[in-house]
Design an enzyme around this catalytic site. Structure first.
Site, PDB file in Angstrom:
ATOM      1  CD  GLN A 173      -2.985  -1.139   2.232  1.00 52.62           C
ATOM      2  OE1 GLN A 173      -2.743  -1.788   3.232  1.00 52.62           O
ATOM      3  NE2 GLN A 173      -4.091  -0.433   2.105  1.00 52.62           N
ATOM      4  NE  ARG A 192       0.123  -4.852  11.583  1.00 56.56           N
ATOM      5  CZ  ARG A 192      -0.972  -5.003  10.851  1.00 56.56           C
ATOM      6  NH1 ARG A 192      -1.953  -4.131  10.908  1.00 56.56           N
ATOM      7  NH2 ARG A 192      -1.106  -6.057  10.058  1.00 56.56           N
ATOM      8  CG  HIS A 206      -0.999  -6.146   5.055  1.00 51.21           C
ATOM      9  ND1 HIS A 206      -1.161  -5.550   6.282  1.00 51.21           N
ATOM     10  CD2 HIS A 206      -2.107  -5.808   4.348  1.00 51.21           C
ATOM     11  CE1 HIS A 206      -2.316  -4.879   6.309  1.00 51.21           C
ATOM     12  NE2 HIS A 206      -2.898  -5.023   5.132  1.00 51.21           N
ATOM     13  CG  ASN A 224      -3.361  -7.672   7.781  1.00 51.44           C
ATOM     14  OD1 ASN A 224      -3.501  -7.210   8.916  1.00 51.44           O
ATOM     15  ND2 ASN A 224      -4.127  -7.303   6.772  1.00 51.44           N
ATOM     16  CD  GLU A 225      -7.643  -7.178   7.805  1.00 58.74           C
ATOM     17  OE1 GLU A 225      -7.931  -7.156   6.599  1.00 58.74           O
ATOM     18  OE2 GLU A 225      -7.869  -6.233   8.567  1.00 58.74           O
ATOM     19  CG  ASN A 247      -6.214  -5.736  11.737  1.00 57.47           C
ATOM     20  OD1 ASN A 247      -5.439  -5.527  12.671  1.00 57.47           O
ATOM     21  ND2 ASN A 247      -5.806  -6.100  10.534  1.00 57.47           N
ATOM     22  CE1 TYR A 271      -9.825   0.166   9.193  1.00 52.86           C
ATOM     23  CE2 TYR A 271      -9.474  -2.191   9.436  1.00 52.86           C
ATOM     24  CZ  TYR A 271      -8.978  -0.922   9.155  1.00 52.86           C
ATOM     25  OH  TYR A 271      -7.664  -0.749   8.864  1.00 52.86           O
ATOM     26  CD  GLU A 273      -5.027  -3.128   9.397  1.00 57.99           C
ATOM     27  OE1 GLU A 273      -6.118  -2.859   8.840  1.00 57.99           O
ATOM     28  OE2 GLU A 273      -4.186  -3.881   8.907  1.00 57.99           O
ATOM     29  CD1 TRP A 276      -6.054   1.876   7.358  1.00 56.96           C
ATOM     30  CD2 TRP A 276      -4.290   0.569   7.834  1.00 56.96           C
ATOM     31  NE1 TRP A 276      -5.474   1.511   6.171  1.00 56.96           N
ATOM     32  CE2 TRP A 276      -4.401   0.716   6.440  1.00 56.96           C
ATOM     33  CE3 TRP A 276      -3.241  -0.204   8.368  1.00 56.96           C
ATOM     34  CZ2 TRP A 276      -3.501   0.094   5.560  1.00 56.96           C
ATOM     35  CZ3 TRP A 276      -2.354  -0.810   7.493  1.00 56.96           C
ATOM     36  CH2 TRP A 276      -2.502  -0.656   6.105  1.00 56.96           C
ATOM     37  CD  GLU A 312      -8.286   0.921   1.798  1.00 59.81           C
ATOM     38  OE1 GLU A 312      -7.275   1.210   2.465  1.00 59.81           O
ATOM     39  OE2 GLU A 312      -9.007  -0.055   2.056  1.00 59.81           O
TER      40      GLU A 312
HETATM   41  C1  GBH Z   1      -7.991  -3.603   6.413  1.00 59.70           C
HETATM   42  O1  GBH Z   1      -8.901  -4.643   6.217  1.00 59.70           O
HETATM   43  C2  GBH Z   1      -6.677  -3.949   5.725  1.00 59.70           C
HETATM   44  O2  GBH Z   1      -5.848  -4.727   6.560  1.00 59.70           O
HETATM   45  C3  GBH Z   1      -5.918  -2.723   5.307  1.00 59.70           C
HETATM   46  O3  GBH Z   1      -4.871  -3.092   4.460  1.00 59.70           O
HETATM   47  C4  GBH Z   1      -6.867  -1.751   4.632  1.00 59.70           C
HETATM   48  O4  GBH Z   1      -6.193  -0.633   4.143  1.00 59.70           O
HETATM   49  C5  GBH Z   1      -7.930  -1.375   5.636  1.00 59.70           C
HETATM   50  O5  GBH Z   1      -8.654  -2.512   5.948  1.00 59.70           O
HETATM   51  C6  GBH Z   1      -8.944  -0.359   5.139  1.00 59.70           C
HETATM   52  O6  GBH Z   1      -9.778  -0.934   4.179  1.00 59.70           O
HETATM   53  O7  GBH Z   1     -17.285  -4.105   0.777  1.00 59.70           O
HETATM   54  O8  GBH Z   1     -16.333  -5.141  -1.165  1.00 59.70           O
HETATM   55  O9  GBH Z   1     -15.727  -2.893  -0.617  1.00 59.70           O
HETATM   56  C7  GBH Z   1     -10.148  -4.489   6.829  1.00 59.70           C
HETATM   57  C8  GBH Z   1     -11.129  -5.367   6.117  1.00 59.70           C
HETATM   58  C9  GBH Z   1     -11.397  -5.399   3.738  1.00 59.70           C
HETATM   59  C10 GBH Z   1     -13.066  -4.500   5.195  1.00 59.70           C
HETATM   60  C11 GBH Z   1     -12.113  -4.767   2.548  1.00 59.70           C
HETATM   61  C12 GBH Z   1     -13.722  -3.870   4.031  1.00 59.70           C
HETATM   62  C13 GBH Z   1     -14.189  -3.878   1.718  1.00 59.70           C
HETATM   63  C14 GBH Z   1     -14.820  -4.857   0.810  1.00 59.70           C
HETATM   64  N1  GBH Z   1     -11.671  -4.683   4.969  1.00 59.70           N
HETATM   65  N2  GBH Z   1     -13.518  -4.584   2.828  1.00 59.70           N
HETATM   66  S1  GBH Z   1     -16.123  -4.208  -0.117  1.00 59.70           S
END
Ligand code: GBH
Length: 479
Positions: A23, A80, A125, A169-170, A310, A312, A380, A424, A431
């Site tokens: 990224q 990180r 990652h 990662n994830e 992580n 969100y 994150e 994050w 992204e």
């Molecule tokens: C993180 O994943 C990642 O580890 C990081 O690299 C990234 O920059 C960050 O999220 C921000 O996105 O609904 O089809 O658009 C978190 C998991 C993965 C959740 C992508 C949201 C979007 C899929 N994310 N997802 S979609």
């Protein structure tokens, strides 16, 4: 964020920010780096927003000193980063080491330590060396041993200075978006099968890497190893409806439990997950799809020295009630739960990120109650602004203020052992499928000029103030 009560955070709390190699680094084919699956994915047209790529990204491969200034400006105690596997080992194996790549991370790590910043390093990652994808990638059994060799190489090379490691990662995102939906590299769309296989091999790979560290490096280097797990927090849409309650448990089992149960609870997948998948297989006339852990290999159970989370966002979950029962195999059919956003939640600049700070507090408690009493690092957590760039990013400031408040409550009121928080992200960056259209940084990056100038957002200034306030308070307590 100035209103935040920092006294809830323990004295040795880790204040960090996070980045990931693909990224930010750019230099996709510079000085001996081999291609990764994200290079391939972005170079194929039609995969990423406006066909953007991470070829240059923030050019951190050449502008590391600028990133270091950002780290210092925030006053972080921890940072990180992830290593690009194919920058170090261009074909993914230790048969050829790229010394320029080794040098790059040596410099990054040495500079951080010289500035009193503790590095946390993620080995993987999302950016698998393309050469390994060509041999089957995460779907192949052999990948686990190959990952172990890569991990050993990194422990050997950097473990004298790096004491906090995460392997993957994830794995959920890598398996689901990369092998089920095909919207992340390697772009495989094989619903209901490959995600489980990829996830299984990632767990095997992680297990081998942890054991490698445990047997050969821990007594010499004294570090800790874990893996970064992501999940939404989930609550039933109708708490009075038993089906919604069960669907919510399934939703959590198919995201967090998938990886956390093998590592922290039982050494195997959640029972509800296996039962649903095998019931689906029976209905549709397939064989078993969720692999079993072999008795001939070390168990994943106990292969983490801390919990790396992580987080969100949060979802309300309802039972699919047969809505998806006809036809084809899929992860969603197996999970049989639908996740929705509560219309009362504020939304961010990306459609999937509803702002639900207290979901983090509940999730921390859930992890503590269900999975482990080990320390938890939030590795994150972040927010993307809505609309055009605003250096005075008040929404993001508000997000961090609320989120950190909830983390503080998890510590002081719920007794959860939260050891650190990594925002994050340090910088606006590439992204993934959204390219540069979505900005998560504490620093703005001007992608329109080759200098890629970094400018601190208000949220960066305020995060720095929080860190400094915490530092001052804890210092005054010691004297
Ligand atoms: C993180 O994943 C990642 O580890 C990081 O690299 C990234 O920059 C960050 O999220 C921000 O996105 O609904 O089809 O658009 C978190 C998991 C993965 C959740 C992508 C949201 C979007 C899929 N994310 N997802 S979609």
């Amino acid at each position: 964020m100035s209103a935040l009560d920092v006294s809830a955070f323990p004295r040795d709390f880790a204040w960090g920010a996070a980045t990931a190699a693909y990224q930010i680094e750019g230099g996709w084919n510079m000085e001996g780096k081999g291609p990764s699956i994200w290079d391939t994915f972005c170079h194929a047209k039609g995969k990423v927003f406006e066909d953007q790529t991470g070829d240059v990204a923030c050019n951190s491969y050449q502008l590391w000193q600028e990133d270091l200034k950002c780290v210092q400006r925030l006053g972080l105690s921890h940072h990180r980063l992830s290593m690009s596997w194919s920058r170090l080992l261009p074909d993914g194996t230790t048969s050829h080491v790229n010394l320029k790549g080794v040098e790059y991370y040596n410099k990054v790590i040495d500079d951080l330590i010289a500035c009193n910043v503790t590095p946390m390093v993620t080995l993987y990652h999302f950016d698998l060396p393309q050469a390994l994808q060509d041999c089957g990638g995460w779907k192949s059994t052999e990948i686990a041993d190959i990952f172990e060799s890569y991990a050993r190489f990194c422990f050997q090379t950097y473990g004298d200075r790096v004491k906090l490691w995460t392997t993957l990662n994830e794995p959920y995102i890598c398996a689901k978006l990369g092998h089920e939906d095909g919207i992340f590299a390697p772009g495989i769309k094989e619903p209901g099968t490959s995600a489980y296989l990829a996830g299984h091999n990632m767990l095997r790979a992680h297990t081998k890497a942890w054991h490698c560290y445990n047997s050969h490096f821990r007594h010499l280097q004294g570090g800790k190893v874990s893996l970064n797990l992501n999940t939404d927090w989930a609550e039933p849409l109708d708490p009075g409806c038993l089906q919604d309650v069960a669907a919510t448990e399934r939703y959590m089992a198919f995201s967090l439990g998938w990886f956390a149960c093998p590592v922290f609870c039982t050494g195997d997948y959640p029972e509800s997950m296996r039962a649903k998948i095998e019931a689906g297989s029976l209905e549709l006339g397939y064989g078993p799809r969720l692999p079993r852990f072999s008795k001939d290999e070390p168990s994943p159970l106990g292969t983490a020295d801390f919990f790396a989370l992580n987080y969100y966002t949060t979802r309300k979950v309802k039972d699919l009630k047969g809505a998806c029962k006809s036809g084809e195999l899929s992860f969603i059919r197996d999970q049989s739960a639908e996740a929705v956003i509560d219309p009362s939640w504020p939304i961010s600049g990306v459609h999937w990120l509803a702002v639900v700070p207290d979901g983090l507090r509940k999730l921390l408690k859930h992890i503590n109650d269900t999975y482990t009493s080990l320390p938890i690092y939030i590795t994150e957590s972040g927010f993307s602004q809505i609309g055009p760039v605003q250096i005075e990013d008040d929404d993001r400031c508000h997000f961090y203020q609320k989120t950190l408040q909830e983390v503080g409550k998890a510590v002081s009121q719920d007794g959860v052992n939260v050891k650190g928080y990594f925002a994050w992200s340090l910088l606006d960056n590439f992204e993934w499928a959204d390219g540069f259209s979505v900005r998560f940084g504490l620093f703005h990056v001007d992608f329109s000029t080759p200098e890629l100038k970094r400018t601190i957002y208000r949220s960066g200034r305020e995060y720095a103030a929080v860190i400094s306030k915490h530092r001052t308070q804890t210092k005054s307590k010691t004297v």
